[in-house]
Motif scaffolding. Structure first.
Motif: not given
Length: 91
Positions: A43-48
């Motif tokens: 999810e963090l990678r998607k946000l980035i």
């Protein structure tokens, strides 16, 4: 950040990105973030990726890895997002 995004942060984002990103665009993206975003690496990678797409910039894998590592190491929560933004702008 309920009163709005501090002008210095938005100005720094626009200056660093060389783009004109509106406060509304940032708020819309921020509205999709929850506590799970920071604890789940995918999810963090998607946000980035969404932030990079919004700014129309490429984020190399090495930079993405550095951001993920920094967030995980700090136990980052949504309430300290402003600190992370300021740290990234200075890089």
């Amino acid at each position: 950040m309920s009163k709005g995004i501090p002008k210095d942060v938005l100005s720094a984002i626009n200056k660093k990105a060389g783009k004109n990103i509106s406060e509304n665009a940032v708020k819309k993206l921020a509205g999709t973030v929850d506590a799970n975003t920071f604890s789940d690496e995918a999810e963090l990678r998607k946000l980035i990726k969404r932030v990079a797409d919004m700014a129309k910039i490429k984020v190399p894998d090495s930079t993405m890895n550095d951001i993920v590592k920094a967030v995980k190491a700090s136990g980052m929560s949504p309430s300290s997002m402003e600190s992370l933004i300021k740290m990234m702008i200075k890089k």
